[in-house]
Scaffold this active site. Structure first.
Site, PDB file in Angstrom:
ATOM      1  N   LYS A   1     -27.940 -40.997  79.880  1.00  0.00           N
ATOM      2  CA  LYS A   1     -28.923 -40.356  79.005  1.00  0.00           C
ATOM      3  C   LYS A   1     -30.186 -41.197  78.888  1.00  0.00           C
ATOM      4  O   LYS A   1     -31.300 -40.659  78.848  1.00  0.00           O
ATOM      5  CB  LYS A   1     -28.321 -40.132  77.613  1.00  0.00           C
ATOM      6  CG  LYS A   1     -27.274 -39.047  77.536  1.00  0.00           C
ATOM      7  CD  LYS A   1     -26.904 -38.756  76.085  1.00  0.00           C
ATOM      8  CE  LYS A   1     -26.324 -39.992  75.418  1.00  0.00           C
ATOM      9  NZ  LYS A   1     -26.007 -39.748  73.982  1.00  0.00           N
TER      10      LYS A   1
ATOM     11  N   ARG B   1     -24.847 -54.890  73.823  1.00  0.00           N
ATOM     12  CA  ARG B   1     -24.439 -54.306  72.555  1.00  0.00           C
ATOM     13  C   ARG B   1     -23.028 -54.767  72.204  1.00  0.00           C
ATOM     14  O   ARG B   1     -22.168 -54.890  73.088  1.00  0.00           O
ATOM     15  CB  ARG B   1     -24.469 -52.778  72.638  1.00  0.00           C
ATOM     16  CG  ARG B   1     -25.860 -52.187  72.831  1.00  0.00           C
ATOM     17  CD  ARG B   1     -25.803 -50.670  72.656  1.00  0.00           C
ATOM     18  NE  ARG B   1     -27.116 -50.050  72.806  1.00  0.00           N
ATOM     19  CZ  ARG B   1     -27.509 -49.400  73.897  1.00  0.00           C
ATOM     20  NH1 ARG B   1     -26.696 -49.302  74.930  1.00  0.00           N
ATOM     21  NH2 ARG B   1     -28.709 -48.852  73.956  1.00  0.00           N
TER      22      ARG B   1
END
Length: 312
Positions: free
Chosen positions: A97, A256
């Site tokens: 995405k 992350r």
């Protein structure tokens, strides 16, 4: 300024009134492929048009002010009579995405809207709905669907959304999807496309665990598929953390906390549990398109382009 034959049909009356003189020519074009028509200089896009083996183009000349007036007339016509491109982009973590969303933005000239970004912007602007969200968050609560819908309602009234927008991260439940539908129906609009980037779960671990990001810009790198130019590999075969820097700024990259194999299992379970019901909600409307994102990037983008077309 060049317009395709289809675009010229839309704009002919506006340009005639502006005194624009046009010359037409026909030439061989690329093999037949579905693609959007971009209005040069205006940033307008009309989906669903197909380039055939021959394309007729028109070169127009007029004073700049007259051209600007004609372009403005076309923009106003699009805003008034053409449905906005209202898209929802779905995909599990690592599906792409972050890669293909910005490309769709550039192609269509419409913004990709993240609920997190919109929420922070509303709070920062201290809008009425932003103040409500801030109060809830300060109290340690979860922002309600009504507040999120209110934030989206405010955001899509801004100028950059007049031709459409892409929602990323919303809706997450069928209840939210129905609330979104009701909100859009108030202005006679509806979701026009739902694109799902599909990748087998077993492929995603390699993609996710090798991902590094530049926090301030959102640029994404991968130790195997798209490493930063500065990357060095240690004796253990893993990248040296100090060498992981952004190609453009030289600033440190980061991973992350949830880009781990154990966290991915939970994230995927949540994604599938949330997404499947939403896709089923929109399937009867004929707007859901699945894209095989487990292939080379050019192949994925080709499928994305095909899914964007209104002519299949």
């Amino acid at each position: 300024m060049l317009f395709t034959n289809a675009a010229r049909r839309i704009t002919s009356s506006s340009f005639r009134s502006a005194g624009v003189r046009c010359l037409s020519s026909t030439k061989a074009a690329a093999p037949k492929a579905t693609a959007p028509i971009i209005f040069a200089g205006a940033g307008l896009t009309a989906l669903g048009l197909t380039y055939n083996n021959y394309a007729t183009t028109t070169k127009c000349s007029a004073p700049t002010s007259k051209v600007e007036e004609a372009v403005k007339a076309v923009e106003d016509k699009f805003v008034t009579y053409w449905p906005r491109n209202i898209m929802i982009l779905f995909g599990p973590p690592g599906a792409g995405k972050g890669t293909h969303g910005p490309k769709i933005e550039d192609l269509l000239g419409i913004p990709q809207l993240s609920t997190g970004d919109m929420l922070r912007a509303a709070v920062s602007a201290q809008s009425p709905v932003g103040k409500k969200a801030q109060a809830v968050m300060k109290a340690g609560g979860l922002v309600s669907d009504d507040i999120v819908i209110g934030i989206i309602r405010d955001r899509i009234q801004e100028k950059d959304c007049k031709f459409g927008f892409i929602l990323d991260g919303f809706p997450r439940t069928v209840v939210q999807a129905k609330a979104l539908d009701d909100m859009l129906a108030e202005e006679g609009a509806a979701v026009t496309k739902v694109i799902e980037l599909k990748v087998p779960d077993e492929v995603l671990e390699e993609r996710i665990c090798g991902r590094w990001i530049h926090k301030s810009s959102g640029r994404s790198y991968h130790v195997k598929f798209a490493p930063p130019k500065s990357m060095k590999v240690g004796e253990d075969g893993k990248p040296v953390q100090e060498s992981m820097t952004d190609d453009e700024t030289g600033e440190n990259l980061m991973q992350r906390p949830d880009d781990t194999a154990s966290a991915l299992v939970k994230r995927l379970a949540g994604y599938h549990g949330e997404t499947v019901p939403i896709l089923k909600h929109y399937e009867p409307h004929g707007v859901v398109k699945a894209v095989n994102a487990n292939q080379k990037m050019d192949g994925v983008w080709g499928e994305v382009l095909a899914s964007l077309s209104r002519k299949q």
